[in-house]
Scaffold this motif. Structure first.
Motif, PDB file in Angstrom:
ATOM      1  N   SER A   1       5.864   8.822  11.196  1.00 34.20           N
ATOM      2  CA  SER A   1       4.918   9.876  10.833  1.00 34.20           C
ATOM      3  C   SER A   1       5.604  10.964  10.014  1.00 34.20           C
ATOM      4  CB  SER A   1       4.301  10.494  12.092  1.00 34.20           C
ATOM      5  OG  SER A   1       3.663   9.521  12.883  1.00 34.20           O
ATOM      6  N   TYR A   2       6.768  11.384  10.459  1.00 33.81           N
ATOM      7  CA  TYR A   2       7.518  12.403   9.727  1.00 33.81           C
ATOM      8  C   TYR A   2       7.869  11.924   8.325  1.00 33.81           C
ATOM      9  CZ  TYR A   2       8.300  16.104  13.185  1.00 33.81           C
ATOM     10  OH  TYR A   2       8.137  17.179  14.031  1.00 33.81           O
ATOM     11  N   HIS A   3       8.309  10.663   8.238  1.00 35.29           N
ATOM     12  CA  HIS A   3       8.687  10.110   6.933  1.00 35.29           C
ATOM     13  C   HIS A   3       7.478  10.019   6.010  1.00 35.29           C
ATOM     14  CE1 HIS A   3       9.544   6.723   4.103  1.00 35.29           C
ATOM     15  NE2 HIS A   3      10.688   7.370   3.998  1.00 35.29           N
TER      16      HIS A   3
ATOM     17  N   GLY B   1       6.334  13.472   4.902  1.00 35.20           N
ATOM     18  CA  GLY B   1       7.353  14.300   4.274  1.00 35.20           C
ATOM     19  C   GLY B   1       7.711  15.522   5.097  1.00 35.20           C
ATOM     20  N   LEU B   2       7.872  15.324   6.395  1.00 34.11           N
ATOM     21  CA  LEU B   2       8.159  16.438   7.299  1.00 34.11           C
ATOM     22  C   LEU B   2       9.610  16.413   7.768  1.00 34.11           C
ATOM     23  CD1 LEU B   2       4.984  16.231   9.574  1.00 34.11           C
ATOM     24  CD2 LEU B   2       5.334  17.721   7.596  1.00 34.11           C
ATOM     25  N   ILE B   3      10.138  17.593   8.063  1.00 33.28           N
ATOM     26  CA  ILE B   3      11.465  17.731   8.650  1.00 33.28           C
ATOM     27  C   ILE B   3      11.392  18.818   9.718  1.00 33.28           C
ATOM     28  CG2 ILE B   3      12.687  17.031   6.545  1.00 33.28           C
ATOM     29  CD1 ILE B   3      13.310  20.025   6.069  1.00 33.28           C
TER      30      ILE B   3
ATOM     31  N   GLU C   1       0.806  -1.225   0.000  1.00 29.18           N
ATOM     32  CA  GLU C   1       0.000   0.000   0.000  1.00 29.18           C
ATOM     33  C   GLU C   1       0.840   1.277   0.000  1.00 29.18           C
ATOM     34  OE1 GLU C   1      -2.554  -0.158   3.371  1.00 29.18           O
ATOM     35  OE2 GLU C   1      -3.978  -1.553   2.448  1.00 29.18           O
ATOM     36  N   GLY C   2       2.137   1.142   0.225  1.00 31.29           N
ATOM     37  CA  GLY C   2       2.973   2.327   0.372  1.00 31.29           C
ATOM     38  C   GLY C   2       2.741   3.003   1.715  1.00 31.29           C
ATOM     39  N   ALA C   3       2.297   2.214   2.707  1.00 24.09           N
ATOM     40  CA  ALA C   3       2.057   2.733   4.054  1.00 24.09           C
ATOM     41  C   ALA C   3       3.268   2.435   4.931  1.00 24.09           C
ATOM     42  CB  ALA C   3       0.800   2.085   4.642  1.00 24.09           C
ATOM     43  N   GLU C   4       3.233   2.915   6.166  1.00 16.55           N
ATOM     44  CA  GLU C   4       4.276   2.623   7.135  1.00 16.55           C
ATOM     45  C   GLU C   4       3.773   1.529   8.078  1.00 16.55           C
ATOM     46  OE1 GLU C   4       7.358   3.907   7.717  1.00 16.55           O
ATOM     47  OE2 GLU C   4       7.390   5.369   6.088  1.00 16.55           O
ATOM     48  N   CYS C   5       4.695   0.716   8.575  1.00 19.83           N
ATOM     49  CA  CYS C   5       4.352  -0.303   9.564  1.00 19.83           C
ATOM     50  C   CYS C   5       5.429  -0.318  10.631  1.00 19.83           C
ATOM     51  CB  CYS C   5       4.244  -1.681   8.900  1.00 19.83           C
ATOM     52  SG  CYS C   5       3.894  -3.028  10.079  1.00 19.83           S
ATOM     53  N   ILE C   6       5.031  -0.143  11.883  1.00 16.44           N
ATOM     54  CA  ILE C   6       6.007  -0.174  12.963  1.00 16.44           C
ATOM     55  C   ILE C   6       5.598  -1.209  14.004  1.00 16.44           C
ATOM     56  CG2 ILE C   6       6.686   2.238  12.662  1.00 16.44           C
ATOM     57  CD1 ILE C   6       5.050   2.796  15.250  1.00 16.44           C
ATOM     58  N   PRO C   7       6.555  -1.988  14.493  1.00 11.22           N
ATOM     59  CA  PRO C   7       6.254  -2.920  15.590  1.00 11.22           C
ATOM     60  C   PRO C   7       6.207  -2.142  16.898  1.00 11.22           C
ATOM     61  CG  PRO C   7       8.561  -3.065  14.992  1.00 11.22           C
ATOM     62  CD  PRO C   7       7.934  -2.097  14.025  1.00 11.22           C
ATOM     63  N   ILE C   8       5.273  -2.469  17.745  1.00 10.31           N
ATOM     64  CA  ILE C   8       5.131  -1.754  19.009  1.00 10.31           C
ATOM     65  C   ILE C   8       4.510  -2.692  20.043  1.00 10.31           C
ATOM     66  CG2 ILE C   8       2.785  -0.828  18.633  1.00 10.31           C
ATOM     67  CD1 ILE C   8       3.920   1.899  19.601  1.00 10.31           C
TER      68      ILE C   8
END
Length: 370
Positions: free
Chosen positions: A279-281, A284-286, A235-242
């Motif tokens: 989230s930043y990635h 597209g935030l810096i 999907e072009g999404a982000e996935c993080i383990p938590i």
């Protein structure tokens, strides 16, 4: 930055919210619908660069960038038809910039799963369906409004009604708004999208809630996590383990205690740190930095922002009367052992004009005149 947290009941959503915001605002209990009001928490963005500048200046005030999290009641199948409580609060996350979708990826019978068994892909589909149906209701209502206006001969309204009906048909096929072929150059479409705040048009971060054992021993052997990770990739999404439970356990620790605890577990960063980084990635935030004895501060901007617009984040007068910017890259500052004299001696302090694109970690002083 504002992030909306969604998920089925009992997947660890409110536990995670409580932990990452270091609050106990959201009730967490082993039964569905324990969260009956939207909860909001403000979190400081961890930034070691800002911490160092504040230390060097012995600053009077350190102001980090912030993230706002909004947690709503757990959604269930049929929420769009009034089942459960979550659908009542979807409006609270329409203004969010991205969706954090908490997905249960741990087994065990201690915590009841509303569907009877753990299946993250099924759970994701359930939530996606409810979000799509909620969006469909919004789009159809707006299309009807423009169709009515088009009957008076308003060609602009007719054009809007046409693409909105096409979008409604797309959603009606069970497809999310992110997959719709919007005209990126159409200002009217962009305005309509902003006003509608479509949930399925927003970027998604899947927070795969794991057991503590999986988090420590590696996620490769957890088929639930691997399935969510593969879906996010497609999907072009982000996935993080938590691990929401671990985040809850260390929520009240001091930074030093957290660092020691994570080192013992062999974990590089907290789930909150990873979530903010993702989230930043995704968005597209810096961040750029301003420093001084009075205040050291981090400012969040879109990647690709030019110097005058970055200055406008501080104050509109800075953008309106922009003359130039004095810039030092944080990496250069660090390489010079945090000595501004060494930075200047090596010619690493630059004067930049209106076309300069601000880079992540830039330490900037703006000169303006109004």
């Amino acid at each position: 930055m504002k992030l909306g947290i969604v998920g089925l009941p009992n997947v660890g959503k409110s536990t995670l919210f409580n932990a990452i915001t270091s609050t106990r605002n959201a009730a967490a209990a082993n039964y569905p619908f324990c969260t009956i009001d939207p909860n909001t928490g403000i979190v400081a963005v961890p930034d070691a660069r800002l911490d160092k500048l504040a230390e060097i200046w012995a600053t009077n005030k350190k102001t980090p960038a912030i993230v706002e999290f909004v947690d709503i009641a757990g959604l269930v199948k049929g929420a769009s038809r009034g089942e459960g409580l979550g659908n009542k609060f979807l409006g609270n996350i329409r203004e969010c910039e991205a969706i954090v979708h908490v997905v249960r990826c741990f087994d065990g019978t201690d915590i009841v799963h509303v569907e009877g068994a753990v299946d993250p892909l099924r759970d994701i589909e359930t939530i996606d369906t409810e979000l799509i149906l909620s969006d469909l209701e919004v789009v159809e209502a707006r299309a009807a409004k423009f169709e009515k206006a088009a009957k008076t001969g308003d060609k602009k309204a007719g054009a809007a009604a046409a693409w909105l009906r096409a979008l409604a048909a797309h959603l009606g096929e069970g497809k999310n708004a992110r997959a719709f072929a919007f005209d990126e150059g159409d200002e009217d479409q962009a305005l309509q999208l902003k006003e509608m705040g479509l949930l399925t048009a927003k970027p998604v971060i899947y927070a795969a809630n794991l057991s503590e054992d999986d988090l420590m021993d590696g996620m490769e052997a957890n088929p639930h996590y691997q399935a969510v990770k593969a879906l996010a990739s497609r999907e072009g999404a982000e996935c993080i383990p938590i691990c929401a439970k671990t985040e809850e356990d260390i929520a009240d620790y001091t930074p030093e205690e957290k660092k020691e605890f994570l080192a013992e577990m062999g974990i590089q960063a907290t789930g909150l740190d990873n979530l903010i980084k993702a989230s930043y990635h995704l968005l597209g935030l810096i961040s750029f930095l301003t420093d001084g004895k009075k205040e050291c501060r981090a400012w969040t901007i879109k990647r690709g922002t030019k110097a005058p617009q970055a200055a406008g984040k501080i104050h509109s007068d800075f953008e309106r009367g922009f003359i130039r910017a004095s810039v030092v890259g944080y990496a250069d500052f660090e390489a010079c052992d945090y000595s501004m004299a060494a930075v200047k001696a090596k010619g690493l302090q630059r004067t930049e004009g209106k076309e300069y694109v601000v880079q992540d970690g830039d330490i900037i002083e703006f000169l303006f005149n109004v």
